[in-house]
Design a protein around this motif. Structure first.
Motif, PDB file in Angstrom:
ATOM      1  N   SER A   1       0.815  -1.220   0.000  1.00 45.68           N
ATOM      2  CA  SER A   1       0.000   0.000   0.000  1.00 45.68           C
ATOM      3  C   SER A   1       0.844   1.263   0.000  1.00 45.68           C
ATOM      4  CB  SER A   1      -0.902   0.026   1.237  1.00 45.68           C
ATOM      5  OG  SER A   1      -1.971  -0.863   1.086  1.00 45.68           O
ATOM      6  N   LYS A   2       1.817   1.313   0.901  1.00 45.83           N
ATOM      7  CA  LYS A   2       2.572   2.556   1.065  1.00 45.83           C
ATOM      8  C   LYS A   2       3.803   2.597   0.164  1.00 45.83           C
ATOM      9  CE  LYS A   2      -0.354   2.679   4.477  1.00 45.83           C
ATOM     10  NZ  LYS A   2      -1.491   3.527   4.701  1.00 45.83           N
ATOM     11  N   SER A   3       4.479   1.456  -0.028  1.00 47.68           N
ATOM     12  CA  SER A   3       5.721   1.465  -0.820  1.00 47.68           C
ATOM     13  C   SER A   3       5.472   1.674  -2.304  1.00 47.68           C
ATOM     14  CB  SER A   3       6.471   0.146  -0.660  1.00 47.68           C
ATOM     15  OG  SER A   3       6.603  -0.187   0.671  1.00 47.68           O
ATOM     16  N   PHE A   4       4.329   1.173  -2.797  1.00 44.74           N
ATOM     17  CA  PHE A   4       4.070   1.254  -4.239  1.00 44.74           C
ATOM     18  C   PHE A   4       2.755   1.960  -4.539  1.00 44.74           C
ATOM     19  CE2 PHE A   4       7.051  -2.232  -3.684  1.00 44.74           C
ATOM     20  CZ  PHE A   4       8.000  -1.923  -4.645  1.00 44.74           C
ATOM     21  N   SER A   5       2.248   2.673  -3.556  1.00 44.73           N
ATOM     22  CA  SER A   5       0.991   3.396  -3.730  1.00 44.73           C
ATOM     23  C   SER A   5      -0.096   2.473  -4.291  1.00 44.73           C
ATOM     24  CB  SER A   5       1.205   4.604  -4.663  1.00 44.73           C
ATOM     25  OG  SER A   5       0.166   5.519  -4.470  1.00 44.73           O
ATOM     26  N   MET A   6      -0.317   1.382  -3.577  1.00 43.28           N
ATOM     27  CA  MET A   6      -1.278   0.370  -4.044  1.00 43.28           C
ATOM     28  C   MET A   6      -2.365   0.126  -2.991  1.00 43.28           C
ATOM     29  SD  MET A   6       1.282  -2.366  -5.864  1.00 43.28           S
ATOM     30  CE  MET A   6       0.007  -3.494  -6.385  1.00 43.28           C
ATOM     31  N   THR A   7      -2.832   1.178  -2.344  1.00 43.03           N
ATOM     32  CA  THR A   7      -3.785   0.986  -1.233  1.00 43.03           C
ATOM     33  C   THR A   7      -5.056   0.250  -1.653  1.00 43.03           C
ATOM     34  OG1 THR A   7      -4.486   3.255  -1.642  1.00 43.03           O
ATOM     35  CG2 THR A   7      -3.023   2.917   0.214  1.00 43.03           C
ATOM     36  N   GLY A   8      -5.549   0.554  -2.855  1.00 46.35           N
ATOM     37  CA  GLY A   8      -6.805  -0.064  -3.283  1.00 46.35           C
ATOM     38  C   GLY A   8      -6.662  -1.499  -3.774  1.00 46.35           C
ATOM     39  N   TRP A   9      -5.427  -1.951  -3.968  1.00 52.24           N
ATOM     40  CA  TRP A   9      -5.214  -3.321  -4.474  1.00 52.24           C
ATOM     41  C   TRP A   9      -5.339  -4.345  -3.355  1.00 52.24           C
ATOM     42  CZ3 TRP A   9      -3.384  -4.183  -9.679  1.00 52.24           C
ATOM     43  CH2 TRP A   9      -3.159  -3.006 -10.390  1.00 52.24           C
ATOM     44  N   ARG A  10      -5.302  -3.882  -2.129  1.00 54.15           N
ATOM     45  CA  ARG A  10      -5.396  -4.713  -0.927  1.00 54.15           C
ATOM     46  C   ARG A  10      -4.388  -5.866  -0.948  1.00 54.15           C
ATOM     47  NH1 ARG A  10      -5.468  -2.162   1.647  1.00 54.15           N
ATOM     48  NH2 ARG A  10      -6.331  -3.159   3.483  1.00 54.15           N
ATOM     49  N   LEU A  11      -3.142  -5.514  -0.822  1.00 47.26           N
ATOM     50  CA  LEU A  11      -2.095  -6.527  -0.858  1.00 47.26           C
ATOM     51  C   LEU A  11      -1.058  -6.271   0.243  1.00 47.26           C
ATOM     52  CD1 LEU A  11      -1.362  -9.004  -2.645  1.00 47.26           C
ATOM     53  CD2 LEU A  11       0.184  -7.505  -3.900  1.00 47.26           C
ATOM     54  N   GLY A  12      -0.965  -7.237   1.151  1.00 41.73           N
ATOM     55  CA  GLY A  12       0.015  -7.144   2.225  1.00 41.73           C
ATOM     56  C   GLY A  12       0.591  -8.518   2.485  1.00 41.73           C
TER      57      GLY A  12
ATOM     58  N   ALA B   1       5.364  -7.794  -9.881  1.00 41.65           N
ATOM     59  CA  ALA B   1       6.062  -6.795 -10.709  1.00 41.65           C
ATOM     60  C   ALA B   1       6.630  -5.695  -9.812  1.00 41.65           C
ATOM     61  CB  ALA B   1       5.094  -6.193 -11.719  1.00 41.65           C
ATOM     62  N   ALA B   2       5.848  -5.303  -8.801  1.00 43.71           N
ATOM     63  CA  ALA B   2       6.253  -4.195  -7.942  1.00 43.71           C
ATOM     64  C   ALA B   2       7.514  -4.531  -7.148  1.00 43.71           C
ATOM     65  CB  ALA B   2       5.108  -3.848  -6.982  1.00 43.71           C
ATOM     66  N   ILE B   3       7.511  -5.694  -6.531  1.00 48.61           N
ATOM     67  CA  ILE B   3       8.557  -5.975  -5.544  1.00 48.61           C
ATOM     68  C   ILE B   3       9.963  -6.052  -6.147  1.00 48.61           C
ATOM     69  CG2 ILE B   3       8.502  -8.527  -5.505  1.00 48.61           C
ATOM     70  CD1 ILE B   3       8.310  -8.058  -2.339  1.00 48.61           C
ATOM     71  N   GLU B   4      10.026  -6.326  -7.443  1.00 48.17           N
ATOM     72  CA  GLU B   4      11.346  -6.394  -8.090  1.00 48.17           C
ATOM     73  C   GLU B   4      11.899  -4.992  -8.352  1.00 48.17           C
ATOM     74  OE1 GLU B   4      12.660  -9.261  -8.354  1.00 48.17           O
ATOM     75  OE2 GLU B   4      11.008 -10.705  -8.421  1.00 48.17           O
ATOM     76  N   ASP B   5      11.050  -3.965  -8.273  1.00 49.14           N
ATOM     77  CA  ASP B   5      11.496  -2.617  -8.614  1.00 49.14           C
ATOM     78  C   ASP B   5      11.979  -1.871  -7.378  1.00 49.14           C
ATOM     79  OD1 ASP B   5      11.413  -0.377 -10.800  1.00 49.14           O
ATOM     80  OD2 ASP B   5      10.679   0.515  -8.943  1.00 49.14           O
ATOM     81  N   LYS B   6      13.202  -1.392  -7.430  1.00 50.15           N
ATOM     82  CA  LYS B   6      13.754  -0.715  -6.251  1.00 50.15           C
ATOM     83  C   LYS B   6      13.769   0.810  -6.426  1.00 50.15           C
ATOM     84  CE  LYS B   6      14.465  -4.825  -4.880  1.00 50.15           C
ATOM     85  NZ  LYS B   6      13.386  -5.435  -4.121  1.00 50.15           N
ATOM     86  N   LYS B   7      13.609   1.245  -7.693  1.00 51.16           N
ATOM     87  CA  LYS B   7      13.766   2.681  -7.971  1.00 51.16           C
ATOM     88  C   LYS B   7      12.551   3.509  -7.619  1.00 51.16           C
ATOM     89  CE  LYS B   7      16.862   3.413 -11.859  1.00 51.16           C
ATOM     90  NZ  LYS B   7      16.606   3.007 -13.233  1.00 51.16           N
ATOM     91  N   TRP B   8      11.370   3.032  -8.022  1.00 51.27           N
ATOM     92  CA  TRP B   8      10.159   3.852  -7.896  1.00 51.27           C
ATOM     93  C   TRP B   8       9.905   4.296  -6.453  1.00 51.27           C
ATOM     94  CZ3 TRP B   8       5.407   4.304  -5.690  1.00 51.27           C
ATOM     95  CH2 TRP B   8       4.554   5.256  -6.275  1.00 51.27           C
ATOM     96  N   PRO B   9       9.970   3.382  -5.482  1.00 45.94           N
ATOM     97  CA  PRO B   9       9.712   3.816  -4.096  1.00 45.94           C
ATOM     98  C   PRO B   9      10.696   4.891  -3.640  1.00 45.94           C
ATOM     99  CG  PRO B   9       9.687   1.430  -4.245  1.00 45.94           C
ATOM    100  CD  PRO B   9      10.194   1.925  -5.554  1.00 45.94           C
ATOM    101  N   GLN B  10      11.924   4.833  -4.155  1.00 55.16           N
ATOM    102  CA  GLN B  10      12.929   5.823  -3.720  1.00 55.16           C
ATOM    103  C   GLN B  10      12.621   7.210  -4.273  1.00 55.16           C
ATOM    104  OE1 GLN B  10      15.007   5.668  -1.326  1.00 55.16           O
ATOM    105  NE2 GLN B  10      14.520   3.512  -0.978  1.00 55.16           N
ATOM    106  N   THR B  11      12.058   7.246  -5.479  1.00 55.23           N
ATOM    107  CA  THR B  11      11.682   8.542  -6.063  1.00 55.23           C
ATOM    108  C   THR B  11      10.567   9.154  -5.216  1.00 55.23           C
ATOM    109  OG1 THR B  11      12.119   7.506  -8.169  1.00 55.23           O
ATOM    110  CG2 THR B  11      10.970   9.617  -8.255  1.00 55.23           C
ATOM    111  N   MET B  12       9.600   8.315  -4.849  1.00 59.11           N
ATOM    112  CA  MET B  12       8.481   8.793  -4.019  1.00 59.11           C
ATOM    113  C   MET B  12       9.018   9.264  -2.656  1.00 59.11           C
ATOM    114  SD  MET B  12       4.982   6.815  -2.936  1.00 59.11           S
ATOM    115  CE  MET B  12       5.821   5.488  -2.099  1.00 59.11           C
ATOM    116  N   ARG B  13       9.933   8.483  -2.096  1.00 61.56           N
ATOM    117  CA  ARG B  13      10.500   8.809  -0.781  1.00 61.56           C
ATOM    118  C   ARG B  13      11.162  10.193  -0.781  1.00 61.56           C
ATOM    119  NH1 ARG B  13      14.372   9.730   2.133  1.00 61.56           N
ATOM    120  NH2 ARG B  13      15.595   9.989   0.242  1.00 61.56           N
TER     121      ARG B  13
END
Ligand code: PMP
Ligand code: GLU
Length: 384
Positions: A234-245, A278-290
């Motif tokens: 939800s927070k790392s990949f802006s996926m709150t509505g996907w309901r994935l934890g 797909a999300a978890i393999e990506d390390k760049k996107w969360p850092q840009t958001m951070r």
């Protein structure tokens, strides 16, 4: 007709005010949204594309209840490499949001009357979930002068023979506090050998500032044996509505928690799981958001620090800023509701976080709105 367990529950202030804010915005009101408990970024396109592909390729059926093997293996690699947790894929359960991972763990461990230690200020849902499990809540009040952090002394005084579970949450919602390795080691020393399960909610791990490094509790000493680590997308990949934890814990706990999943949700959404892979393999996107959140944090903190009747605490993590509003002479609820009614700025009163006299502001909103919001808060507090 309502069961006594449910009759005891309060509704979620965070969800309620967030929904009200969205409704006012939809009606065309120019509300500055400092209430949001979700990143304001869209879910990245590469994640959405993977989900569309998964639908077209038929990933539309139940998955194993603990999640697809591919996703559990990918989560396991991440936890080993980034969090230093000695996990196995079989120790991971993918859930419908991290919120459900927390509840599934609580219902697995808690008997009626067991004590759950919750440091305050706390995220609204922990005590309510503990109540649903019939457990007894023991709040450990932390102090502003200690950065709202739990320490070994406070913890040791709170532990009793009935203590079954300790909830840790860092970076913390709502204070943004996070812990150094030394601080976590002190907590570890106070709980080890006490037969207590530690539920470590690390869902904001990606969002730390000023170079602070996130350390997972399960990586300290032999804490892995008695820790359930909670995390999600939800927070790392802006996926709150996907309901994935997901949760990760020692394999001997997994079978019991799996049974809860089997009989309640069956599994997390198959499409969301494909997207999560797909999300978890990506390390760049969360850092840009951070990096963007760090800039906004500085902006909000500098703006609020100039004001007389509100005292902001600079968060080391999350996208929340905790503020002392006692000098305003208003209660948390009155401060928040007057600010929304009269100046169209939404915030969360912190009484529901166990901290009367404080409010929570989220900087998961545009820089332009942050500037506008600071001005409106200045006008509001000047008039008090
Ligand atoms: N833990 C904390 C501290 C949170 O703020 C949230 C916010 N939603 C969650 C867990 C649950 O996240 P989700 O269910 O969206 O994965
Ligand atoms: N966790 C977020 C918040 O605290 C989202 C809402 C919720 O689930 O409580 O605002």
């Amino acid at each position: 007709m309502i069961s006594s367990r449910v009759a005891l529950l309060s509704s979620s202030s965070t969800l309620k005010i967030t929904a009200l804010t969205k409704k006012l915005k939809k009606e065309g009101k120019d509300v500055v949204n400092f209430a949001a408990g979700e990143p304001d970024f869209d879910t990245p396109a590469f994640i959405k594309e993977k989900a569309k592909l998964a639908i077209d390729q038929g990933s539309t059926k139940y998955t194993p209840s603990a999640g697809t093997n591919e996703l559990r293996e990918a989560i396991c690699r991440k936890l080993k490499e980034e969090n230093n947790i000695l996990c196995e894929a079989s120790g991971i359960i993918v859930t419908s949001g991290a919120k459900y991972a927390i509840f599934a763990a609580m219902i697995t461990f808690l008997n009626k009357g067991d004590e759950v230690l919750i440091p305050s200020p706390f995220w609204v849902s922990y005590p309510e979930m503990a109540k649903l499990c019939g457990a007894k809540i023991k709040i450990i009040k932390t102090k502003a002068k200690d950065g709202f952090k739990l320490n070994a002394d406070l913890l040791s005084r709170a532990i009793s023979k009935k203590t079954k579970l300790l909830i840790l949450n860092y970076p913390s919602n709502p204070t943004g506090a996070t812990y150094s390795e030394e601080e976590l080691k002190a907590i570890y020393n106070a709980v080890k050998d006490k037969n207590i399960v530690v539920l470590s909610d690390e869902i904001y791990e990606i969002l730390t500032y000023d170079g602070a490094k996130h350390i997972s509790f399960a990586s300290i000493g032999d804490a892995h044996k008695f820790t359930v680590t909670i995390n999600g997308f939800s927070k790392s990949f802006s996926m709150t509505g996907w309901r994935l934890g997901y949760l990760e814990t020692a394999p001997n706990f997994i079978e019991a928690i799996s049974k809860v999943i089997d009989h309640t949700t069956s599994c997390a959404s198959s499409v969301s799981q494909a997207a999560g892979l797909a999300a978890i393999e990506d390390k760049k996107w969360p850092q840009t958001m951070r990096a963007e959140f760090e800039a906004r944090r500085n902006m909000l903190f500098n703006g609020l620090s100039r004001l007389k009747k509100i005292k902001p605490f600079k968060p080391s993590g999350t996208f929340y800023m905790f503020c002392d509003i006692k000098k305003s002479g208003l209660s948390s609820v009155d401060f928040s509701s007057n600010l929304l009614d009269k100046h169209l700025v939404s915030t969360i009163p912190a009484d529901s976080f166990g901290a009367e006299g404080f409010i929570r502001l989220s900087f998961a909103t545009s820089a332009q709105d942050i500037e506008k919001g600071i001005k409106r808060i200045e006008d509001f507090t000047r008039g008090l």
